[in-house]
Design an enzyme around this catalytic site. Structure first.
Site, PDB file in Angstrom:
ATOM      1  N   GLY A 170       0.845  -1.191   0.000  1.00 26.90           N
ATOM      2  CA  GLY A 170       0.000   0.000   0.000  1.00 26.90           C
ATOM      3  C   GLY A 170       0.877   1.236   0.000  1.00 26.90           C
ATOM      4  N   CYS A 171       0.445   2.291   0.681  1.00 24.43           N
ATOM      5  CA  CYS A 171       1.250   3.509   0.767  1.00 24.43           C
ATOM      6  C   CYS A 171       2.649   3.151   1.260  1.00 24.43           C
ATOM      7  CB  CYS A 171       0.599   4.512   1.721  1.00 24.43           C
ATOM      8  SG  CYS A 171       1.598   5.990   1.998  1.00 24.43           S
TER       9      CYS A 171
END
Length: 352
Positions: A170-171
């Protein structure tokens, strides 16, 4: 280890150093001191430490005054703002009041001007200009991973001291910091992989049209931490997002899909075994690594720059979505951010 020449960018250096703050500067201990090992010019630690070590030879010791990481005060990060158009009541203004520019940069009110019509803001870090006295010894260095190790080969590269993990969680900010804290990890970078476009920008990747996912590359010493352990750390960090397609937490889109991208068949077998251990609902992809493009400089070691600890074995909760300027390094304010601030501070409507 080489003995007669200075290390080059990408080499893994072993350094012993200590820092003594000068003046009344009270440091926020965000990284280890003593004896440390890291990829030269690969982030982490103070930028000034990397520059100094790049000019030293093994066995050499230097005592220097070193920028504490907050940069020198810059006049262009100060500006006068008309009170009437600032959106702030004159009664609420006081010296020391913290504000945020429209680009997210924190600033402080440093003066209420005599004309009673303007006030002065300063976007320099409060510790800009702070320094350490540092005793630094370069113990030695070794070659980091070869170019071959960053792409796919059927077999592991023979004789390599260091290895490479590429993983998407993800991020990439929080995942990178988590890996920076792991003993045996000597370098990290964030970027974009598994896509079709050459040299994509953050904005292009965020559009979801390039095929890339945000990813982390980790350089590590397998004699200290194994590939298997690093993959497990990533999978545990995903939590229940392991079962979500193209989503981690509240971040949705193909650019946030999670995956492990192996560099050889040995890594493939390990990654598949770890992923499969989380059951049939786990949708973390496992694919051959494609070209990795480093993200913009302001994304690299973002949370360390924002004031969160990258010390080995640090246990503090990693916070990804806060504006963090309280104890970070000067490069938190990127060159792009500085330019934006300079322009925005010229206007009277830049305060939120």
């Amino acid at each position: 280890m080489a003995t007669t020449t200075s290390p080059q960018s990408g080499d893994v250096v072993s350094v012993t150093y200590n820092l003594q703050p000068n003046g009344d500067f009270v440091p926020n201990p965000l990284f280890d001191d003593g004896r440390v090992t890291f990829v030269l010019h690969g982030g982490n630690y103070l930028p000034a430490l990397h520059q100094l070590v790049s000019e030293m030879k093994p066995g050499e010791t230097q005592t220097v005054t070193m920028d504490a990481g907050y940069g020198e005060p810059r006049e262009e990060l100060k500006a006068k703002v008309p009170i009437d158009s600032s959106g702030i009541s004159k009664n609420d203004l006081k010296v020391g009041l913290e504000l945020f520019l429209s680009n997210g940069m924190k600033c402080r009110v440093v003066d209420l001007d005599d004309d009673d019509e303007t006030f002065t803001i300063d976007a320099n870090h409060p510790l800009a200009g702070a320094t350490y006295t540092a005793d630094v010894t370069l113990q030695g260095y070794e070659a980091g991973p070869s170019e071959e190790q960053f792409v796919f080969h059927t077999e592991p590269v023979a004789g390599a001291k260091f290895d490479v993990l590429t993983i998407a969680l993800g991020c990439f900010w929080g995942g990178e910091l988590a890996y920076m804290r792991v003993p045996g990890v000597v370098g990290t970078s964030v970027g974009y992989t598994q896509g079709d476009m050459e040299n994509p920008t953050y904005q292009q990747v965020c559009s979801g049209t390039t095929g890339h996912t945000e990813a982390i590359q980790v350089i590590f010493d397998p004699s200290i931490v194994s590939y298997d352990e690093l993959v497990k750390i990533g999978m545990e960090r995903l939590g229940e997002s392991r079962n979500l397609l193209n989503q981690v937490g509240n971040d949705r889109g193909t650019q946030y899909r999670h995956g492990v991208y192996y560099h050889n068949l040995e890594q493939m077998a390990i990654a598949k075994s770890v992923i499969e251990s989380y059951g049939d609902k786990c949708v973390t992809e496992c694919k051959e690594v494609m070209k990795f493009f480093k993200a913009e400089d302001y994304h690299q070691q973002y949370l360390l720059k924002g004031g969160q600890s990258a010390k080995k074995n640090a246990k503090e909760v990693i916070r990804c979505y806060e504006i963090l300027q309280g104890g970070g390094l000067s490069s938190t304010i990127s060159a792009q951010g500085r330019a934006e601030c300079q322009e925005k501070c010229k206007g009277s409507d830049s305060l939120l």
